[in-house]
Design a protein around this motif. Sequence first.
Motif, short mmCIF file in Angstrom:
data_model
loop_
_atom_site.label_atom_id
_atom_site.label_comp_id
_atom_site.label_asym_id
_atom_site.label_seq_id
_atom_site.Cartn_x
_atom_site.Cartn_y
_atom_site.Cartn_z
N TYR A 271 0.82 -1.22 0.00
CA TYR A 271 0.00 0.00 0.00
C TYR A 271 0.87 1.28 0.00
CZ TYR A 271 -4.08 -2.94 0.69
OH TYR A 271 -5.07 -3.88 0.51
N ILE A 272 2.01 1.20 0.63
CA ILE A 272 2.89 2.38 0.62
C ILE A 272 3.44 2.59 -0.80
CG2 ILE A 272 5.07 3.37 1.47
CD1 ILE A 272 4.46 2.16 4.20
N GLU A 273 3.75 1.50 -1.45
CA GLU A 273 4.21 1.63 -2.84
C GLU A 273 3.14 2.29 -3.71
OE1 GLU A 273 5.71 -1.80 -5.36
OE2 GLU A 273 6.89 -1.97 -3.50
N ASN A 274 1.90 1.85 -3.53
CA ASN A 274 0.81 2.48 -4.28
C ASN A 274 0.69 3.95 -3.93
OD1 ASN A 274 0.03 0.22 -5.64
ND2 ASN A 274 -1.65 -0.32 -4.26
N TYR A 275 0.89 4.25 -2.67
CA TYR A 275 0.78 5.66 -2.23
C TYR A 275 1.82 6.51 -2.98
CZ TYR A 275 -1.05 9.18 0.90
OH TYR A 275 -1.70 10.28 1.40
N CYS A 276 3.04 5.97 -3.05
CA CYS A 276 4.10 6.70 -3.75
C CYS A 276 3.75 6.86 -5.23
CB CYS A 276 5.43 5.98 -3.58
SG CYS A 276 6.00 6.02 -1.86
N LYS A 277 3.19 5.81 -5.81
CA LYS A 277 2.76 5.90 -7.22
C LYS A 277 1.74 7.01 -7.38
CE LYS A 277 2.84 1.11 -8.63
NZ LYS A 277 1.95 -0.06 -8.63
N ASN A 278 0.79 7.05 -6.44
CA ASN A 278 -0.26 8.08 -6.52
C ASN A 278 0.33 9.49 -6.44
OD1 ASN A 278 -2.29 6.28 -6.89
ND2 ASN A 278 -2.88 6.15 -4.74
N ILE A 279 1.33 9.64 -5.62
CA ILE A 279 1.96 10.96 -5.50
C ILE A 279 2.60 11.35 -6.83
CG2 ILE A 279 3.88 12.20 -4.42
CD1 ILE A 279 2.93 10.97 -1.82
N ARG A 280 3.26 10.39 -7.45
CA ARG A 280 3.87 10.69 -8.75
C ARG A 280 2.80 11.01 -9.79
NH1 ARG A 280 9.22 9.32 -8.72
NH2 ARG A 280 9.84 7.84 -7.11
N THR A 281 1.71 10.25 -9.75
CA THR A 281 0.65 10.47 -10.75
C THR A 281 0.03 11.86 -10.60
OG1 THR A 281 0.16 8.12 -10.64
CG2 THR A 281 -1.50 9.49 -11.70
N VAL A 282 -0.29 12.25 -9.36
CA VAL A 282 -0.93 13.57 -9.20
C VAL A 282 0.07 14.69 -9.48
CG1 VAL A 282 -2.75 12.69 -7.66
CG2 VAL A 282 -0.69 13.73 -6.66
N ALA A 283 1.33 14.47 -9.11
CA ALA A 283 2.35 15.51 -9.37
C ALA A 283 2.48 15.75 -10.87
CB ALA A 283 3.69 15.10 -8.77
N ALA A 284 2.35 14.68 -11.64
CA ALA A 284 2.47 14.83 -13.10
C ALA A 284 1.33 15.68 -13.66
CB ALA A 284 2.48 13.45 -13.77
N SER A 285 0.24 15.82 -12.90
CA SER A 285 -0.86 16.70 -13.34
C SER A 285 -0.83 18.05 -12.63
CB SER A 285 -2.21 16.02 -13.11
OG SER A 285 -2.46 15.10 -14.15
N GLY A 286 0.29 18.37 -12.02
CA GLY A 286 0.45 19.73 -11.47
C GLY A 286 0.07 19.88 -10.00
N VAL A 287 -0.20 18.75 -9.32
CA VAL A 287 -0.58 18.85 -7.90
C VAL A 287 0.65 19.20 -7.06
CG1 VAL A 287 -1.36 17.47 -5.91
CG2 VAL A 287 -2.61 17.40 -8.08
N LYS A 288 0.45 20.10 -6.09
CA LYS A 288 1.57 20.56 -5.26
C LYS A 288 1.40 20.20 -3.79
CE LYS A 288 3.18 23.81 -8.44
NZ LYS A 288 2.59 23.10 -9.56
#
Length: 348
Positions: free
Chosen positions: A82-99
């Motif tokens: 689940y932590i790995e997924n969390y990190c993936k999610n952070i990368r995914t949202v960052a790629a759409s400009g999330v800060k």
Amino acid sequence: MKLTFRWYGEGDSISLGYIRQIPNMSGVVTAVYDVPVGEAWSERSVKKLKSLCDESGLEMEVIESIPVHEDIKTGDGRRDYYIENYCKNIRTVAASGVKCVCYNFMPVFDWLRTTMHHKNADGSDSLAYSHEDFLKADPANLHLPGWDESYSAEELQGLLKKYAGISHEQLFENLVYFLNKVIPVCEEVGVNMAIHPDDPPWDVFALPRIISNEADLDRLFAAVPSVRNGLTLCTGSFGAGRGNDLVHMAAKYASQGRVHFLHLRNVLWTDDCDSFCEVGHLSGAGSLNMAAIVEALVENGFDGYVRPDHGRNIWDEGGKPGYGLYDRALGAAYINGLFEAIEYKRNK
Ligand code: DNO
């Protein structure tokens, strides 16, 4: 500051068009809602949200929340997955400009109230917490407003049992374990993590809670010093705790550059114990001095995201408790006024 508004995605009865018309609104705070807690968000869903915001002239720089799976909090089961997924999610949202990503580390229940429809003297209604009613709740047979559909009775009992063996210390260690994996990713992609305080800020049903006051925050920031490890300063959540000095906390954490996100709402303490009800945003409506809090933030360099938190249900609006348009829009107008007056005075 950047004024934002929570938007529950395409299922929200409040349109982006309406949100855009609130004065000074820069963007929305949203999330992907159709993926089970802990699983990876698809790039497609995030991009879809982003393009809806773009089309409406609103930014999407804040996510609330990427929820934390219970296995991460209890530190067992499939926590690393689940932590790995969390990190993936952070990368995914960052790629759409999330800060900025808001999250919480409360076991089982996020916020907790004893009623969603407390009648106020002005005819509006709002969420409230009565200590007396809370004491009547039977943990073995729980029915909580807002939570009844989230867990089956068996699931809930299973979770409560699991937490029986987990101390505050253990929960804190699990939070640090999680952040030690997540914060390096945030540093790489430029995202701030903003932990939301416990709401209300004390243990409930013997479930440990660890983000309730200044000492808890100091311990958290000492354990994971990166400033990417920051806070959602939710005035209503901390403010329900009568020992919390919000003005002092606002000044202190703003000066450390840790207040990444601000939830502004007022609460009215209604008895000599812990009871409170949610009220209109302005200082005069409740027990918190909103002007003094905002002043402390501005004076100490706060320049983050702000959103009006829960509003009352007014003008027969109905809809999602706390998240109607009308009273939150009034809150937004009030927040604009507070910031404008304080910033004007400061820059004169
Ligand atoms: C309630 C909200 C919380 C908040 C989460 C953040 O209205 O303030 O549900 O979104 O605690 O993870």
